[in-house]
Design a protein around this motif. Sequence first.
Motif, PDB file in Angstrom:
ATOM      1  N   LEU A 110       0.822  -1.211   0.000  1.00  0.00           N
ATOM      2  CA  LEU A 110       0.000   0.000   0.000  1.00  0.00           C
ATOM      3  C   LEU A 110       0.857   1.262   0.000  1.00  0.00           C
ATOM      4  CD1 LEU A 110      -2.781  -1.106   2.495  1.00  0.00           C
ATOM      5  CD2 LEU A 110      -3.003  -0.840   0.028  1.00  0.00           C
ATOM      6  N   LEU A 111       1.992   1.232   0.693  1.00  0.00           N
ATOM      7  CA  LEU A 111       2.907   2.373   0.660  1.00  0.00           C
ATOM      8  C   LEU A 111       3.490   2.550  -0.747  1.00  0.00           C
ATOM      9  CD1 LEU A 111       4.760   1.956   4.073  1.00  0.00           C
ATOM     10  CD2 LEU A 111       3.341   3.904   3.389  1.00  0.00           C
ATOM     11  N   ARG A 112       3.836   1.447  -1.382  1.00  0.00           N
ATOM     12  CA  ARG A 112       4.381   1.521  -2.741  1.00  0.00           C
ATOM     13  C   ARG A 112       3.343   2.072  -3.719  1.00  0.00           C
ATOM     14  NH1 ARG A 112       5.874  -3.375  -2.849  1.00  0.00           N
ATOM     15  NH2 ARG A 112       4.221  -4.245  -4.129  1.00  0.00           N
ATOM     16  N   TRP A 113       2.073   1.735  -3.495  1.00  0.00           N
ATOM     17  CA  TRP A 113       0.989   2.204  -4.371  1.00  0.00           C
ATOM     18  C   TRP A 113       0.464   3.577  -3.956  1.00  0.00           C
ATOM     19  CZ3 TRP A 113      -1.796  -3.054  -3.484  1.00  0.00           C
ATOM     20  CH2 TRP A 113      -1.151  -4.054  -4.221  1.00  0.00           C
ATOM     21  N   ARG A 114       1.027   4.184  -2.913  1.00  0.00           N
ATOM     22  CA  ARG A 114       0.622   5.506  -2.414  1.00  0.00           C
ATOM     23  C   ARG A 114      -0.828   5.542  -1.932  1.00  0.00           C
ATOM     24  NH1 ARG A 114       3.653  10.214  -5.042  1.00  0.00           N
ATOM     25  NH2 ARG A 114       5.685   9.337  -5.393  1.00  0.00           N
ATOM     26  N   LEU A 115      -1.257   4.468  -1.276  1.00  0.00           N
ATOM     27  CA  LEU A 115      -2.637   4.394  -0.806  1.00  0.00           C
ATOM     28  C   LEU A 115      -2.778   4.601   0.696  1.00  0.00           C
ATOM     29  CD1 LEU A 115      -4.039   1.444  -2.980  1.00  0.00           C
ATOM     30  CD2 LEU A 115      -4.526   3.884  -3.196  1.00  0.00           C
ATOM     31  N   ILE A 116      -1.705   4.471   1.453  1.00  0.00           N
ATOM     32  CA  ILE A 116      -1.789   4.680   2.907  1.00  0.00           C
ATOM     33  C   ILE A 116      -1.642   6.163   3.202  1.00  0.00           C
ATOM     34  CG2 ILE A 116      -0.581   4.329   5.097  1.00  0.00           C
ATOM     35  CD1 ILE A 116      -0.239   1.497   4.446  1.00  0.00           C
ATOM     36  N   ASP A 117      -2.520   6.669   4.058  1.00  0.00           N
ATOM     37  CA  ASP A 117      -2.497   8.086   4.438  1.00  0.00           C
ATOM     38  C   ASP A 117      -1.804   8.307   5.775  1.00  0.00           C
ATOM     39  OD1 ASP A 117      -4.307   9.224   2.246  1.00  0.00           O
ATOM     40  OD2 ASP A 117      -5.496   7.573   3.061  1.00  0.00           O
ATOM     41  N   GLU A 118      -2.021   7.389   6.713  1.00  0.00           N
ATOM     42  CA  GLU A 118      -1.438   7.532   8.044  1.00  0.00           C
ATOM     43  C   GLU A 118      -0.916   6.192   8.540  1.00  0.00           C
ATOM     44  OE1 GLU A 118      -4.038   9.372  10.898  1.00  0.00           O
ATOM     45  OE2 GLU A 118      -4.629  10.947   9.495  1.00  0.00           O
ATOM     46  N   VAL A 119       0.060   6.269   9.452  1.00  0.00           N
ATOM     47  CA  VAL A 119       0.600   5.077  10.111  1.00  0.00           C
ATOM     48  C   VAL A 119       0.562   5.339  11.610  1.00  0.00           C
ATOM     49  CG1 VAL A 119       2.645   3.632  10.456  1.00  0.00           C
ATOM     50  CG2 VAL A 119       2.108   4.484   8.169  1.00  0.00           C
ATOM     51  N   ARG A 137      11.218   6.676   6.724  1.00  0.00           N
ATOM     52  CA  ARG A 137      11.676   7.923   6.097  1.00  0.00           C
ATOM     53  C   ARG A 137      10.542   8.759   5.518  1.00  0.00           C
ATOM     54  NH1 ARG A 137      16.221   5.477   2.335  1.00  0.00           N
ATOM     55  NH2 ARG A 137      14.569   3.939   2.234  1.00  0.00           N
ATOM     56  N   PRO A 138       9.495   8.142   4.905  1.00  0.00           N
ATOM     57  CA  PRO A 138       8.432   8.996   4.364  1.00  0.00           C
ATOM     58  C   PRO A 138       7.386   9.425   5.389  1.00  0.00           C
ATOM     59  CG  PRO A 138       7.998   6.725   3.755  1.00  0.00           C
ATOM     60  CD  PRO A 138       9.316   6.741   4.498  1.00  0.00           C
ATOM     61  N   LEU A 139       7.602   9.124   6.663  1.00  0.00           N
ATOM     62  CA  LEU A 139       6.595   9.414   7.685  1.00  0.00           C
ATOM     63  C   LEU A 139       6.915  10.712   8.417  1.00  0.00           C
ATOM     64  CD1 LEU A 139       6.201   5.837   9.233  1.00  0.00           C
ATOM     65  CD2 LEU A 139       4.983   6.838   7.285  1.00  0.00           C
ATOM     66  N   VAL A 158       1.810  10.115   6.062  1.00  0.00           N
ATOM     67  CA  VAL A 158       2.747   9.642   5.041  1.00  0.00           C
ATOM     68  C   VAL A 158       2.991  10.761   4.043  1.00  0.00           C
ATOM     69  CG1 VAL A 158       3.211   7.901   3.286  1.00  0.00           C
ATOM     70  CG2 VAL A 158       1.889   7.289   5.314  1.00  0.00           C
ATOM     71  N   ARG A 159       4.267  11.064   3.794  1.00  0.00           N
ATOM     72  CA  ARG A 159       4.680  12.057   2.798  1.00  0.00           C
ATOM     73  C   ARG A 159       5.240  11.312   1.603  1.00  0.00           C
ATOM     74  NH1 ARG A 159       8.793  15.527   6.097  1.00  0.00           N
ATOM     75  NH2 ARG A 159       9.777  13.564   5.689  1.00  0.00           N
ATOM     76  N   TYR A 160       4.538  11.337   0.511  1.00  0.00           N
ATOM     77  CA  TYR A 160       5.032  10.672  -0.685  1.00  0.00           C
ATOM     78  C   TYR A 160       5.907  11.638  -1.470  1.00  0.00           C
ATOM     79  CZ  TYR A 160       1.753   7.002   0.436  1.00  0.00           C
ATOM     80  OH  TYR A 160       1.087   5.993   1.074  1.00  0.00           O
ATOM     81  N   ALA A 161       6.993  11.110  -2.020  1.00  0.00           N
ATOM     82  CA  ALA A 161       7.924  11.939  -2.789  1.00  0.00           C
ATOM     83  C   ALA A 161       7.237  12.452  -4.038  1.00  0.00           C
ATOM     84  CB  ALA A 161       9.156  11.123  -3.169  1.00  0.00           C
ATOM     85  N   ALA A 162       7.592  13.670  -4.423  1.00  0.00           N
ATOM     86  CA  ALA A 162       7.052  14.235  -5.663  1.00  0.00           C
ATOM     87  C   ALA A 162       7.637  13.473  -6.848  1.00  0.00           C
ATOM     88  CB  ALA A 162       7.412  15.717  -5.750  1.00  0.00           C
TER      89      ALA A 162
END
Length: 197
Positions: A110-119, A137-139, A158-162
Amino acid sequence: MRNIVARLCMSEDGIVERPEQWLSDPQPALGELVTGAGTVLLGRKTFERYAGTLTGLEHTRNLVIGSRPVVARPGTEMLLGDTRRVLAALKSVPGDDLHVIGSLSLVRSLLRWRLIDEVSLLIHPIAAGRGMLLDRRPLRLISMCARDGGVLEANYRVRYAATAVPSTALVSAGRWGGTRSRDRVASTARPAVRTHA
């Protein structure tokens, strides 16, 4: 649009895999992950491992993700088809947040697919010694509180890279708000402190 929130137990040395191997009594800790959840997402292996014993699952809607069917239990549904598309569609439907309990492989997908919003991590004061780590690192930490028994609850966004930009584009803001382009940044190492005679 609803959020997908991953909820995991973590040891003080960062292990998030199989808490029953490093917690002396894992059931209360795992039960806390379910508390407050209306809909729970579980990987097939996690469901088969905990479905009969995890307190609170009997009061939630359980969505199991896997390629093989599981033994039917009340309130359990098997999600079939392309997992990424099914969960993206579920996110767009109004309703309560979806909570992923345990299921580290599912969380990583889910992190790889950019679907998780919070951990949300329940960090226990125990060193597991070995096991899988979660890449944090992305949290970005949004809240933290102490719980009974020295457990910390840490909640992250979760902060996804641009997406990538061409190398000639502006890549960062200067210290005082200006901009720099990559080709003007010094390419040779310079000493941090200069000494003057």
